[in-house]
Design an enzyme around this catalytic site. Sequence first.
Site, PDB file in Angstrom:
ATOM      1  N   ALA A  35    -112.751 -31.868  18.693  1.00 20.21           N
ATOM      2  CA  ALA A  35    -112.639 -32.669  17.521  1.00 20.21           C
ATOM      3  C   ALA A  35    -113.975 -32.310  16.616  1.00 20.21           C
ATOM      4  O   ALA A  35    -114.770 -31.697  16.914  1.00 20.21           O
ATOM      5  CB  ALA A  35    -113.157 -34.398  18.331  1.00 20.21           C
ATOM      6  N   GLY A  55    -110.944 -26.832  13.831  1.00 18.21           N
ATOM      7  CA  GLY A  55    -110.315 -26.222  15.162  1.00 18.21           C
ATOM      8  C   GLY A  55    -109.456 -24.915  14.814  1.00 18.21           C
ATOM      9  O   GLY A  55    -109.736 -24.093  15.520  1.00 18.21           O
ATOM     10  N   GLY A  88    -108.072 -38.441  12.689  1.00 24.04           N
ATOM     11  CA  GLY A  88    -109.475 -37.676  12.497  1.00 24.04           C
ATOM     12  C   GLY A  88    -109.050 -36.683  13.342  1.00 24.04           C
ATOM     13  O   GLY A  88    -108.395 -36.811  14.358  1.00 24.04           O
ATOM     14  N   GLU A  89    -109.887 -35.615  13.293  1.00 19.53           N
ATOM     15  CA  GLU A  89    -109.743 -34.474  14.122  1.00 19.53           C
ATOM     16  C   GLU A  89    -110.191 -34.627  15.574  1.00 19.53           C
ATOM     17  O   GLU A  89    -111.282 -35.089  15.750  1.00 19.53           O
ATOM     18  CB  GLU A  89    -110.430 -33.252  13.425  1.00 19.53           C
ATOM     19  N   GLY A  90    -109.233 -34.403  16.376  1.00 14.61           N
ATOM     20  CA  GLY A  90    -109.482 -34.920  17.904  1.00 14.61           C
ATOM     21  C   GLY A  90    -108.744 -36.113  18.067  1.00 14.61           C
ATOM     22  O   GLY A  90    -107.909 -36.159  19.245  1.00 14.61           O
TER      23      GLY A  90
END
Length: 605
Positions: A386, A484, A533-535
């Site tokens: 994340a 990522g 959101g990333e993750g």
Amino acid sequence: MSLDGWNTLLVLGGIRSGKSEFAESLVADAPTVRYLATAADAGDDPQWAERIAAHRARRPANWSTEEVTDDPRRLADVIATARPEETLLVDDLGGWVTVLLDPTHQPADDTVTVAELAAAVRSCPARLVLVSPEVGLSLVPTTPLGRAFTDALGAVNRAVADACDTVVLVVAGQPCRLKPPVGLPASPAEVVAASDDRPAVDGGTGATVPTQAGPTGGVSTAPGEALTTATTSPAIQPGMTLPMPDESTGPQAVDRLASLDVPGAGFGALKQVVSFAAATQGTPTPTPWRSVRVLLVHGDHAGGVAAGTVAGESARRAEQARAGQGVLARLAAESGASLQVVEAPAAAPIEHGPALDTEQVEMALRHGQRLAEEAADAGVQLLVLAACGVGTEATAAAVLAATAGAEPPAVLPRVVTAAGQVDDVAWMARCAAVRDALHRTRRFSRDAVEVLAELGGGDVAVATGILLGAAGGRLPVLLDGPVGVAAGLVSRDLAGQARHWCLLADDGGNPGVRLAADVLGLEPLTQLRLDLGEGANALTVLPLLRSALALAAGLPTRPEGDDRDDDGSEPEPAEEAEPDFREPEPEGPGPTSTEPAETSAARAG
């Protein structure tokens, strides 16, 4: 001693060390156990008969015992043909080696037989515990027969230990885990943010969310001193050689899906998940990931790449995660995953100069590598990468342009304000910053470390180290955002094997993530266009992936006589033959006639 998360386990120990009792305790809760006995017949040895009787007396009534002393290859056959729902206990490999070396079985290729056993253990779909004497700590025997036994048993222990996912050594009744090794204590720079046991309150909903402390979550790793922590891993440099997932077990797992007793057409796109899990776990019957850790990398970028962002927003999100609040922490708690916040060095404006200096990049790489290694040592089975930070999307676009030749405007998503409006001015400022950075570095070599120093910054460098460390520890990683995939592109140039340990949950409709995934050969598992959101996107999909693996591991095969196609679909019904309305052909030479045969004959006369 907690040993959650194992599927195949080797218990080593000396004579009377308690190794057999410990192994039996590990499977005591199984509904039934197949006990594979390797001890030779006691003959006229009363003490040996007493030992065998003591072992038999300890076994519960619901256990079945099978003697595997007739043929050394039979043990491998039994293990290889076990069903996923079964539990097997082998006691012990010392007896098996004794049979293997018996003159009645010679001449034989003992090396091949040991390799067959190790291969059967590695691919065993059942839960398997093997017991073996550890004789390597004593003196070298003085007799040829003694040396042959200890040498053979040492080779068997090494081969089986490599094939098992967990190894325990029992000394004086005390179990010590050897594989995966117990993680080292946290460094002084790692502090627990939530120091008490009171549940945190999510400010958005008022609901309580459990805070996690210690090495399993709620941990914040600060930059600076923590990044200088030493590690014994190989140096990070181009041309690194890392392990690859098992290339044979993935296709085997997919082929096995076609035989499962499901009422419909099968797993569809989730076959990819089963194949990936099988390859990374090294078994055609992979199990759901039980122990999951989320590594939230927080790092900001200054300059034009951060245009249109709210000051302090990323720091607020990171603080939320530390307190067990917000989207990421809530999803992690729902999935039973631990959460660790990792602080990365802030990056300078890339349009004017390097984001970081080379020394900072190398420290960040090593720090990320160490985080992944600690996760693997702690028995974590899946990492979720994340990230939160201002300027990450534009920075990822710069990395993508530098490594894959992409055009920045084509991979930069539109900038949307908190009110839901598109900010074209901020988008153009980001494009200009990336363009100027690429122009500034146009004569550079664009090797991996240089790309991180000039364009990527601290968060991408830490994430790259995490991917490299995860691949080195045979630990799969779930991705879903720009940081990522940017780290995936950089890690590919350092070690091409790293990307094979990555799985992409969803591209979120982000053009940069979509293009990077295509370059890396990663196909998104879903197309939900999530933007949590990333993750968080990956954690949303995780229960679905676990469900697919649970079904693949636990479903029985179809009954005999069910003749479905290989893809699991019902066979097409056979088409009925159409009636033939054509006129019959004449039986002999000459013109065709419809007159009676006798009339034609009269005319001929």
